[in-house]
Structure formats: C-alpha cells, structure tokens
Motif scaffolding. Sequence first.
Motif, PDB file in Angstrom:
ATOM      1  N   LEU A 124      13.730   4.719   3.444  1.00  0.00           N
ATOM      2  CA  LEU A 124      12.515   4.891   3.438  1.00  0.00           C
ATOM      3  C   LEU A 124      11.570   4.889   4.903  1.00  0.00           C
ATOM      4  CD1 LEU A 124       9.260   4.673   2.359  1.00  0.00           C
ATOM      5  CD2 LEU A 124      10.140   1.802   1.607  1.00  0.00           C
ATOM      6  N   LEU A 125      12.717   3.818   5.594  1.00  0.00           N
ATOM      7  CA  LEU A 125      12.375   3.639   6.849  1.00  0.00           C
ATOM      8  C   LEU A 125      12.762   4.938   7.845  1.00  0.00           C
ATOM      9  CD1 LEU A 125      14.228  -0.313   7.783  1.00  0.00           C
ATOM     10  CD2 LEU A 125      11.820   0.399   8.147  1.00  0.00           C
ATOM     11  N   GLN A 126      13.657   5.442   6.868  1.00  0.00           N
ATOM     12  CA  GLN A 126      14.296   6.888   8.048  1.00  0.00           C
ATOM     13  C   GLN A 126      12.841   7.367   7.660  1.00  0.00           C
ATOM     14  OE1 GLN A 126      18.222   7.341   6.817  1.00  0.00           O
ATOM     15  NE2 GLN A 126      19.037   5.406   8.146  1.00  0.00           N
ATOM     16  N   ALA A 127      12.601   7.525   6.448  1.00  0.00           N
ATOM     17  CA  ALA A 127      11.980   9.012   6.423  1.00  0.00           C
ATOM     18  C   ALA A 127      10.229   8.835   6.752  1.00  0.00           C
ATOM     19  CB  ALA A 127      11.544   8.898   4.482  1.00  0.00           C
TER      20      ALA A 127
ATOM     21  N   GLU B  60      17.230  -7.526  -0.369  1.00  0.00           N
ATOM     22  CA  GLU B  60      16.562  -7.075  -1.425  1.00  0.00           C
ATOM     23  C   GLU B  60      16.766  -6.289  -2.006  1.00  0.00           C
ATOM     24  OE1 GLU B  60      14.801  -9.144  -3.436  1.00  0.00           O
ATOM     25  OE2 GLU B  60      13.786 -10.682  -2.285  1.00  0.00           O
ATOM     26  N   ALA B  61      17.288  -6.518  -3.432  1.00  0.00           N
ATOM     27  CA  ALA B  61      17.979  -4.736  -4.177  1.00  0.00           C
ATOM     28  C   ALA B  61      17.604  -3.965  -5.362  1.00  0.00           C
ATOM     29  CB  ALA B  61      19.708  -5.056  -4.168  1.00  0.00           C
ATOM     30  N   LYS B  62      16.296  -5.496  -6.240  1.00  0.00           N
ATOM     31  CA  LYS B  62      15.706  -5.091  -6.982  1.00  0.00           C
ATOM     32  C   LYS B  62      14.344  -5.227  -6.272  1.00  0.00           C
ATOM     33  CE  LYS B  62      18.615  -5.839 -10.292  1.00  0.00           C
ATOM     34  NZ  LYS B  62      19.114  -6.569 -11.238  1.00  0.00           N
ATOM     35  N   GLY B  63      12.811  -5.001  -6.630  1.00  0.00           N
ATOM     36  CA  GLY B  63      11.632  -4.603  -6.388  1.00  0.00           C
ATOM     37  C   GLY B  63      10.866  -3.411  -5.773  1.00  0.00           C
ATOM     38  N   THR B  64       9.398  -3.357  -5.525  1.00  0.00           N
ATOM     39  CA  THR B  64       8.882  -2.197  -5.782  1.00  0.00           C
ATOM     40  C   THR B  64       8.243  -2.059  -3.917  1.00  0.00           C
ATOM     41  OG1 THR B  64       7.271  -3.570  -6.191  1.00  0.00           O
ATOM     42  CG2 THR B  64       8.679  -2.169  -7.866  1.00  0.00           C
ATOM     43  N   PHE B  65       7.793  -0.944  -3.181  1.00  0.00           N
ATOM     44  CA  PHE B  65       7.226  -1.241  -2.138  1.00  0.00           C
ATOM     45  C   PHE B  65       6.375   0.183  -2.228  1.00  0.00           C
ATOM     46  CE2 PHE B  65      10.735   2.616  -2.368  1.00  0.00           C
ATOM     47  CZ  PHE B  65       9.732   3.890  -2.165  1.00  0.00           C
ATOM     48  N   GLU B  66       5.320  -0.585  -1.080  1.00  0.00           N
ATOM     49  CA  GLU B  66       4.240   0.759  -1.430  1.00  0.00           C
ATOM     50  C   GLU B  66       3.976   0.726   0.116  1.00  0.00           C
ATOM     51  OE1 GLU B  66      -0.631   1.587  -2.247  1.00  0.00           O
ATOM     52  OE2 GLU B  66       0.600   0.049  -3.016  1.00  0.00           O
TER      53      GLU B  66
ATOM     54  N   SER C  19      10.439   1.845  -6.385  1.00  0.00           N
ATOM     55  CA  SER C  19      11.201   1.148  -6.196  1.00  0.00           C
ATOM     56  C   SER C  19      12.492   0.559  -5.191  1.00  0.00           C
ATOM     57  CB  SER C  19      11.330   0.973  -8.172  1.00  0.00           C
ATOM     58  OG  SER C  19      13.093   1.803  -8.404  1.00  0.00           O
ATOM     59  N   LEU C  20      13.199  -0.101  -4.776  1.00  0.00           N
ATOM     60  CA  LEU C  20      14.161   0.112  -4.710  1.00  0.00           C
ATOM     61  C   LEU C  20      15.548   0.628  -4.750  1.00  0.00           C
ATOM     62  CD1 LEU C  20      12.926  -3.922  -3.079  1.00  0.00           C
ATOM     63  CD2 LEU C  20      13.322  -1.744  -1.307  1.00  0.00           C
TER      64      LEU C  20
ATOM     65  N   ASN D 171       9.972   7.314   9.683  1.00  0.00           N
ATOM     66  CA  ASN D 171      10.752   7.691  10.922  1.00  0.00           C
ATOM     67  C   ASN D 171      10.608   9.050  11.450  1.00  0.00           C
ATOM     68  OD1 ASN D 171      12.614   8.389  13.093  1.00  0.00           O
ATOM     69  ND2 ASN D 171      12.063   5.734  13.378  1.00  0.00           N
ATOM     70  N   GLN D 172      11.035   9.128  10.497  1.00  0.00           N
ATOM     71  CA  GLN D 172      11.572  11.445  10.513  1.00  0.00           C
ATOM     72  C   GLN D 172       9.730  11.668  10.088  1.00  0.00           C
ATOM     73  OE1 GLN D 172      14.225  11.806   7.779  1.00  0.00           O
ATOM     74  NE2 GLN D 172      15.296  11.653   9.113  1.00  0.00           N
ATOM     75  N   SER D 173       8.786  11.296   9.624  1.00  0.00           N
ATOM     76  CA  SER D 173       7.671  12.035   9.972  1.00  0.00           C
ATOM     77  C   SER D 173       6.844  11.223  11.081  1.00  0.00           C
ATOM     78  CB  SER D 173       6.812  11.541   8.143  1.00  0.00           C
ATOM     79  OG  SER D 173       6.448  10.286   8.492  1.00  0.00           O
ATOM     80  N   LYS D 174       6.659   9.800  11.835  1.00  0.00           N
ATOM     81  CA  LYS D 174       5.966   9.880  12.543  1.00  0.00           C
ATOM     82  C   LYS D 174       4.757   9.186  12.198  1.00  0.00           C
ATOM     83  CE  LYS D 174       9.196  10.886  15.434  1.00  0.00           C
ATOM     84  NZ  LYS D 174      10.349  10.141  16.029  1.00  0.00           N
ATOM     85  N   LYS D 175       4.876   8.583  11.124  1.00  0.00           N
ATOM     86  CA  LYS D 175       3.633   7.677  10.624  1.00  0.00           C
ATOM     87  C   LYS D 175       3.711   6.343  10.800  1.00  0.00           C
ATOM     88  CE  LYS D 175       3.394  11.073   6.830  1.00  0.00           C
ATOM     89  NZ  LYS D 175       3.012  10.948   4.986  1.00  0.00           N
ATOM     90  N   PHE D 176       2.658   5.497  10.925  1.00  0.00           N
ATOM     91  CA  PHE D 176       2.575   4.780  10.760  1.00  0.00           C
ATOM     92  C   PHE D 176       1.295   3.869  10.673  1.00  0.00           C
ATOM     93  CE2 PHE D 176      -1.092   5.630  13.258  1.00  0.00           C
ATOM     94  CZ  PHE D 176      -2.138   4.557  13.304  1.00  0.00           C
ATOM     95  N   GLY D 177       1.682   2.365  10.007  1.00  0.00           N
ATOM     96  CA  GLY D 177       1.705   2.551   9.368  1.00  0.00           C
ATOM     97  C   GLY D 177       2.653   0.683   8.422  1.00  0.00           C
ATOM     98  N   ARG D 178       2.423   0.372   7.120  1.00  0.00           N
ATOM     99  CA  ARG D 178       3.389  -1.243   6.340  1.00  0.00           C
ATOM    100  C   ARG D 178       3.244  -0.708   5.131  1.00  0.00           C
ATOM    101  NH1 ARG D 178      -0.845  -5.950   5.659  1.00  0.00           N
ATOM    102  NH2 ARG D 178      -0.876  -4.794   3.680  1.00  0.00           N
ATOM    103  N   ILE D 179       4.773  -0.878   5.114  1.00  0.00           N
ATOM    104  CA  ILE D 179       5.425  -1.313   4.161  1.00  0.00           C
ATOM    105  C   ILE D 179       5.952  -2.533   4.031  1.00  0.00           C
ATOM    106  CG2 ILE D 179       7.715  -0.868   1.989  1.00  0.00           C
ATOM    107  CD1 ILE D 179       8.864   0.738   5.561  1.00  0.00           C
ATOM    108  N   ASP D 180       4.686  -2.505   2.012  1.00  0.00           N
ATOM    109  CA  ASP D 180       4.632  -4.078   1.478  1.00  0.00           C
ATOM    110  C   ASP D 180       6.093  -3.538  -0.359  1.00  0.00           C
ATOM    111  OD1 ASP D 180       2.518  -4.611   2.391  1.00  0.00           O
ATOM    112  OD2 ASP D 180       1.122  -3.756   1.382  1.00  0.00           O
TER     113      ASP D 180
END
Length: 177
Positions: A13-16, A65-71, A4-5, A18-27
């Motif tokens: 989340l973006l920094q984590a 967006e202060a509230k919500g969920t992410f995946e 959750s945000l 970035n540090q893991s050097k993964k690629f994909g999409r955050i929904d």
Amino acid sequence: MKGSLESFSLEELLQAINQSKKFGRIDIQGAHGQYGIYINKDSIYHAFSPHYERGINALFEAFIEAKGTFEFKEMLNSKYITISKPFFDLITEGLKIKEELSDLNSKIFDDTEFELSHETNLESISISGSDLKFLSKLGKGMPVALILKEENIDYITFLKKLKTFIELNLVKIKKAG
C-alpha cells in the motif's frame, strides 16, 4: 482506496501511494486498534498508533498488524512531523520488524497476561535491574497495557524484550482458559 491487510500488505500500500505521488492518511483498523500514517508524495512524515502516540515506532507497530482493514484518504494533512527517515529505509526497517515480531504480536493483546517459567535457573542468567523489574511485572500477571504505562516504553520495545525473555525460557504467555 480501501481493503484488507490480508490481501494488500502495508508495504504494498505504501509503495503504491508513493508511486502515485499522492498525499493523505492511511487509516488502519487492526487487532490492536486504530493507526494513522501520513504520507506526503514521496515521504512518510507522521504516524500514530494505539500504543505509541506518535512517530516512527507507531509506523512500525502498523507493520506488524497482519489482520485488519485500511482506507487511504487523500488530501488529509497532519501538523506534526515526527518521522524524517527516507521512504525506502522506513519500508526496509518496517519489514525487518514485521519479520521479527509479527508472530509474537499475533499472540499478544492489551489484556494478555504472562507467567514466569519455573524451569529456568535465574542464577545462571545475567540480567539488568530494569530488565529484572520488567520481568517482575510480567511475572505478577500484569496485563500489557499496564506494563507499557508503568515502564513508560513503546510496544515495539515491549515485544523485543518479551521475545528475549521467552527465548531465554524466563516467561510464558498464559493460555486463555
């Protein structure tokens, strides 16, 4: 990765990722709708939002967006490249916009209506023709979604203009009755 945000901010989340050097999409499912942010190892290269179809302003909308969920879904790519700024410049700018607009954003929804303040002397304020047109639409009680469409502006620009008009005491947010 899901969460959750409220417990894990977008910048964290973006920094984590970035540090893991993964690629994909955050929904992200936020108060205003669905967002998507595409990351390729060390860059953010595309985003979409409910108000602004693609690009950097879509990313900045997600920051407020202060509230919500992410995946985070690994290995998802987009054929679009709509963002080309360096990663940390985007984070810095996103945080600045978040600080400036998140409080106002939490009070605004697509069906929010506005009213002109009766306490302001319009003759003492210099305002452009396009801003007067925008102000007129707010004063007519037009909802946000319709103003965005008719003015052909993105949501970040809308919030910045609205904030200025509220600070000038020209507009008030109608309270839900």
